[in-house]
Design a protein around this motif. Structure first.
Motif, short mmCIF file in Angstrom:
data_model
loop_
_atom_site.label_atom_id
_atom_site.label_comp_id
_atom_site.label_asym_id
_atom_site.label_seq_id
_atom_site.Cartn_x
_atom_site.Cartn_y
_atom_site.Cartn_z
N LEU A 274 0.66 -0.84 0.05
CA LEU A 274 -0.42 0.04 -0.20
C LEU A 274 0.94 1.59 0.12
O LEU A 274 1.81 1.23 0.69
CB LEU A 274 -0.85 0.00 0.91
CG LEU A 274 -1.68 -1.20 1.52
CD1 LEU A 274 -2.87 -1.21 2.31
CD2 LEU A 274 -2.55 -1.12 0.35
N ALA A 275 0.29 2.14 -0.74
CA ALA A 275 1.20 3.46 -0.80
C ALA A 275 -0.07 4.33 -0.68
O ALA A 275 -1.61 4.12 -1.38
CB ALA A 275 1.81 3.37 -2.24
N PRO A 276 0.70 6.20 -0.63
CA PRO A 276 -0.90 6.99 -0.45
C PRO A 276 -1.00 7.27 -1.72
O PRO A 276 -0.61 7.44 -2.56
CB PRO A 276 0.31 8.31 0.38
CG PRO A 276 0.79 7.69 0.46
CD PRO A 276 1.30 6.57 -0.18
N CYS A 277 -2.77 7.13 -2.17
CA CYS A 277 -3.48 7.37 -3.45
C CYS A 277 -3.00 8.65 -3.79
O CYS A 277 -2.72 9.91 -2.88
CB CYS A 277 -4.73 7.77 -3.22
SG CYS A 277 -5.60 8.51 -4.81
N THR A 278 -2.48 9.80 -5.27
CA THR A 278 -1.67 10.21 -5.56
C THR A 278 -2.24 11.29 -6.08
O THR A 278 -2.26 12.20 -5.91
CB THR A 278 -1.56 9.94 -7.11
OG1 THR A 278 -2.82 9.52 -7.80
CG2 THR A 278 0.01 9.00 -7.26
N THR A 279 -3.86 10.98 -5.77
CA THR A 279 -4.99 12.22 -5.48
C THR A 279 -5.46 12.60 -3.70
O THR A 279 -5.76 13.18 -3.65
CB THR A 279 -6.36 12.03 -6.63
OG1 THR A 279 -5.70 11.46 -7.74
CG2 THR A 279 -7.37 13.22 -5.98
N CYS A 280 -5.94 11.73 -3.32
CA CYS A 280 -6.52 11.84 -2.73
C CYS A 280 -5.90 11.60 -0.59
O CYS A 280 -6.02 12.00 -0.03
CB CYS A 280 -8.00 11.20 -1.96
SG CYS A 280 -7.84 9.91 -1.66
N GLY A 281 -4.77 10.68 -0.92
CA GLY A 281 -3.79 10.39 -0.13
C GLY A 281 -4.03 8.13 0.34
O GLY A 281 -3.90 8.49 1.94
N ALA A 282 -5.01 8.61 0.46
CA ALA A 282 -5.66 7.28 0.80
C ALA A 282 -4.94 6.02 0.79
O ALA A 282 -4.52 5.96 -0.30
CB ALA A 282 -7.21 7.01 0.73
#
Ligand code: AMP
Ligand code: FES
Ligand code: ZN
Ligand code: ZN
Length: 328
Positions: A274-282
């Motif tokens: 898992l890594a942070p979503c490029t748009t929302c950070g989730a």
């Protein structure tokens, strides 16, 4: 028919306990079973702040009521999904409940805050309504619980819900889902703790609880759930339960006790990537999370609410031949 505890006239029979209960002792049973689930799965500590996801249905409103009765600090979260009258009415039931008891209800409207609703969004993104609905709800649950600093996010899933989901996951041996099927999902980076305190109680008992506690709730099922496989699974399990009371409880709790552990590694493997979503950070396994991708596709198509004839003219540029396929 007499109450097992006080021998006064009973109002409900609970076949899996081979017992009947009066109003007072049935309400106590519901609270005791919830408290037992909270303890056995280590869901909450005393004084924890809980965000209860309330749909306006019997389970989540009963859960909110029980958590307050048990002494937790519980606020509600209602998500407006834009499913016509069904959503409007569900929202009213959640609001009325909160107002009557002077409780805090957080509201998030999908169309207002994210630019799409479930009926249009699911069509535009070419996802089944329940899939788009579930994905949207999960994202908003996580965000609201983290933003509000709550210790846990609670949902009203009952034993019938969990048995139907387990049945479906087992039928197809969906090991990833089996690895995540537990009444508690611990907090991890980017995710709040998620709990299902009604895991020991049946749907029928939650309906009875609401009637006895004067909790008004939406009776209709979601109109978009038609054809949902879980409805058929619930019916099949109800037949089995009729023949053999307690089967659902044994199925679900037997899985937790003797099988769930075997699938846990499938789930742990997902966590590693898992890594942070490029748009929302989730947290997400890919660059952009599934929710942001859904929202983008849903909102890209949302303004094009045209009649079929105009839609064809607006998407086609230049002359077309009768044999050209529609790209709308
Ligand atoms: P469902 O997925 O509709 O079976 O609902 C399962 C649980 O999700 C409910 O018991 C609620 O806790 C929560 N839930 C469903 N719909 C909503 C909603 N519109 N807003 C907030 N929570 C919801
Ligand atoms: Fe699936 Fe409402 S969209 S139950
Ligand atoms: Zn009694
Ligand atoms: Zn995202």
């Amino acid at each position: 028919m007499k109450c097992r505890v006080c021998r006064e006239p009973a109002i409900i029979d609970i076949r899996r306990h081979n017992a009947n209960f009066c109003t007072e002792h049935f309400l106590r049973l519901c609270r005791d079973q919830t408290a037992k689930a909270i303890k056995e799965f280590d869901m909450l500590d005393e004084g924890d702040r809980v965000l209860v996801a309330v749909s306006g249905g019997k389970d989540s409103l009963a859960l909110w009521d029980i958590l307050i009765e048990l002494g937790y600090q519980a606020d509600g979260l209602y998500i407006g999904l834009g499913i016509g009258d069904y959503s409007d009415e569900s929202g009213d039931f959640a609001r009325d409940f909160a107002r009557q008891r002077d409780l805090k209800l957080i509201e998030v409207d999908l169309l207002r805050e994210y630019g799409y609703d479930v009926p249009h969004g699911s069509r535009a993104a070419k996802r089944a309504p329940c899939s788009a609905c579930g994905l949207s709800k999960r994202h908003i649950f996580d965000k609201a619980a983290l933003d509000g600093g709550y210790d846990a996010l609670a949902t009203g899933h009952n034993l019938d819900d969990e048995a139907a989901v387990l049945f479906g996951n087992t039928l197809r041996w969906q090991v990833d889902y089996l690895g995540r099927q537990h009444p508690v999902l611990p907090a991890r980076s980017g995710f709040p703790k998620k709990i299902k305190p009604l895991i020991r109680l049946y749907e029928r008992e939650m309906a009875a609880y609401c009637v006895l506690q004067n909790i008004d709730y939406i009776l209709e099922e979601c109109p978009m759930a038609v054809g949902n496989k879980h409805i058929a699974y619930k019916e099949a399990l109800n037949q089995i339960e009729l023949q053999s009371p307690g089967s659902k409880l044994d199925f679900v709790f037997g899985f937790f006790a003797r099988a769930a552990e075997r699938f846990a590694s499938s789930d742990a493997a997902i966590d590693d990537v898992l890594a942070p979503c490029t748009t929302c950070g989730a947290p997400t396994p890919s660059g952009e999370c599934a929710f942001c991708r859904l929202a983008e596709r849903a909102t890209a198509a949302q303004p094009v609410r045209l009649s079929p004839r105009r839609e064809k003219t607006s998407v086609r540029s230049g002359p077309s031949t009768p044999s050209e396929p529609d790209r709308a």
